[in-house]
Design an enzyme around this catalytic site. Structure first.
Site, PDB file in Angstrom:
ATOM      1  N   LEU A 207       0.840  -1.303  -0.174  1.00  9.65           N
ATOM      2  CA  LEU A 207       0.110  -0.010  -0.122  1.00  9.65           C
ATOM      3  C   LEU A 207       0.765   1.034  -0.003  1.00  9.65           C
ATOM      4  O   LEU A 207       1.704   1.427   0.955  1.00  9.65           O
ATOM      5  CB  LEU A 207      -0.985   0.021   1.108  1.00  9.65           C
ATOM      6  CG  LEU A 207      -1.956  -1.171   1.453  1.00  9.65           C
ATOM      7  CD1 LEU A 207      -2.728  -1.165   2.627  1.00  9.65           C
ATOM      8  CD2 LEU A 207      -2.830  -0.861   0.129  1.00  9.65           C
ATOM      9  N   GLU A 208       0.921   2.050  -0.995  1.00 10.59           N
ATOM     10  CA  GLU A 208       1.422   3.364  -1.067  1.00 10.59           C
ATOM     11  C   GLU A 208       1.011   4.603  -0.912  1.00 10.59           C
ATOM     12  O   GLU A 208       1.225   5.705  -1.211  1.00 10.59           O
ATOM     13  CB  GLU A 208       2.079   3.304  -2.734  1.00 10.59           C
ATOM     14  CG  GLU A 208       3.104   1.958  -3.077  1.00 10.59           C
ATOM     15  CD  GLU A 208       3.463   2.064  -4.291  1.00 10.59           C
ATOM     16  OE1 GLU A 208       3.600   3.223  -5.059  1.00 10.59           O
ATOM     17  OE2 GLU A 208       4.225   1.005  -4.816  1.00 10.59           O
ATOM     18  N   ASN A 209      -0.257   4.449  -0.078  1.00  7.01           N
ATOM     19  CA  ASN A 209      -1.105   5.817   0.045  1.00  7.01           C
ATOM     20  C   ASN A 209      -1.106   5.905   1.494  1.00  7.01           C
ATOM     21  O   ASN A 209      -2.471   6.285   1.935  1.00  7.01           O
ATOM     22  CB  ASN A 209      -2.317   5.694  -0.634  1.00  7.01           C
ATOM     23  CG  ASN A 209      -2.259   5.875  -2.285  1.00  7.01           C
ATOM     24  OD1 ASN A 209      -1.616   6.570  -2.771  1.00  7.01           O
ATOM     25  ND2 ASN A 209      -2.303   4.534  -2.946  1.00  7.01           N
TER      26      ASN A 209
END
Length: 382
Positions: A207-209
């Site tokens: 997850l990059e957010n």
């Protein structure tokens, strides 16, 4: 042909159940069903169904086939896998992780069976968020011309060869919200459902957010309770997410240290970052890899839980690609104290897990140069 009889469940492991049944006159083959879904076709009167979750009961049925068609299903039997132990049956001491793309973005299109043998953990990219908060699902991209039955069979074949296959959640564009008890429960339930459906060994958190450490920890512990001790959990945070133990990703990794397999931080698309010595290092060098890995190694993760994530080719990421020799030098520096640049860790970490790449597809498009160089090197570490 008539329906088979005498179906029974035999030997079990944490990820497999052996089945046998009586032969049927006139049959040329048999289909094996798990929880109502066909998972194998065999010519004999026995089969071993693999890729199962530990400590889980499954319902099996068998049909007979010949040129005239398929028989009714046999009476069902139940087989229950054992609890198992460790970080998945297919994770060696030193492991190579590769992401497999469930889409075509110009890299070589692969089936799971095409993934190069050097990869020990294959992360299927990606699961998709659903309308239910925290829940994820997975659908094969029609552009791949890949049937669900073949996909499951290929996963089982990789597992039979000692590999682990996990479902990756997130990616550059993936947003999954896990920020309360309900969404944590939805996440755990949906990932476990995918594990049962496809035979995945576990989950990759990419997850990059942003990530909520309280509720992602809750979600992963709930998943662990469902899946058992062979669950494989990998993570692929960005460099900024692992600069401090107070960051959400780092806190989550430390919170689940007892069930975590490996953190393969992305040493790319990041620009310059601080190393564990307080100095600033630019991506693209041995020093960047070793000085940033040192933060995790000295910040509480076990060396076996640290891997180096790099692109397989210059086309695999916007920036940060390094030659495979840089990756192998960095691994040698961390594991043995050789091959270092200007930064040399105060001690060595011979148990460092290994390396990861985005992606097996870009690796294939580049003549498998990454896996041919990095794979044998990782597997040859002390």
């Amino acid at each position: 042909p008539g329906a088979p009889d005498g179906l029974r469940a035999g030997a079990t492991t944490s990820s497999s159940v052996a089945l046998s049944w009586h032969p049927v006159g006139g049959a040329t083959g048999y289909h094996v069903y798990r929880d109502g879904t066909k998972v194998q076709s065999v010519s004999g009167t026995s089969a071993t169904v693999t890729g199962l979750a530990p400590s889980t009961s499954y319902r099996f049925e068998v049909t007979a086939t010949n040129a005239k068609g398929e028989s009714p299903r046999s009476a069902a039997v139940t087989g229950t896998t054992t609890a198992g132990s460790g970080n998945g049956p297919g994770v060696p001491k030193h492991a190579v992780t590769g992401y497999w793309q469930n889409f075509n973005n110009g890299a070589t299109v692969q089936k799971i069976s095409d993934v190069q043998d050097q990869y020990d953990i294959i992360a299927v990219a990606f699961a998709d968020a659903t309308a239910t908060r925290g829940a994820v699902d997975f659908t094969l991209d029609p552009a791949l011309n890949y049937t669900e039955e073949r996909f499951k069979s290929d996963i089982a074949a990789k597992q039979a060869a000692g590999k682990s296959v996990v479902i990756s959640v997130g990616g550059e564009r993936g947003t999954v919200t896990v920020n309360d008890a309900a969404s944590a429960s939805n996440f755990a339930d949906s990932v476990h459902a995918l594990m049962r459906k496809y035979g995945f060994n576990g989950v990759d958190i990419d997850l990059e957010n942003g990530i909520d450490p309280t509720y992602m920890t809750q979600a992963l512990r709930a998943l662990s309770a469902k899946a058992g001790s062979t669950l494989v959990i990998t993570m692929a945070p960005q460099t900024i997410d692992m600069q401090s133990t107070s960051a959400g990703y780092f806190r989550t990794a430390l919170n689940i240290k007892d069930i975590l397999t490996v953190v393969n931080m992305q040493y790319y698309n990041s620009g310059s970052m601080n190393g564990c010595d307080g100095k600033v290092y630019s991506q693209g060098s041995v020093d960047f890899l070793t000085a940033l890995a040192c933060i995790q190694l000295e910040g509480g993760l076990a060396p076996s839980q640290v891997g180096l994530g790099l692109p397989a080719s210059s086309r695999g990421a916007g920036s940060g690609y390094v030659a495979p020799s840089v990756v192998t030098n960095a691994l040698d520096c961390l594991a043995k104290g050789t091959g270092c640049g200007s930064f040399k860790p105060a001690r060595t970490y011979p148990d460092i897990r290994g390396a990861m790449t985005w992606s097996t597809n870009w690796d294939a498009a580049n003549g498998n140069a990454w896996s041919k160089a990095v794979g044998p090197h990782v597997h040859g570490l002390p």
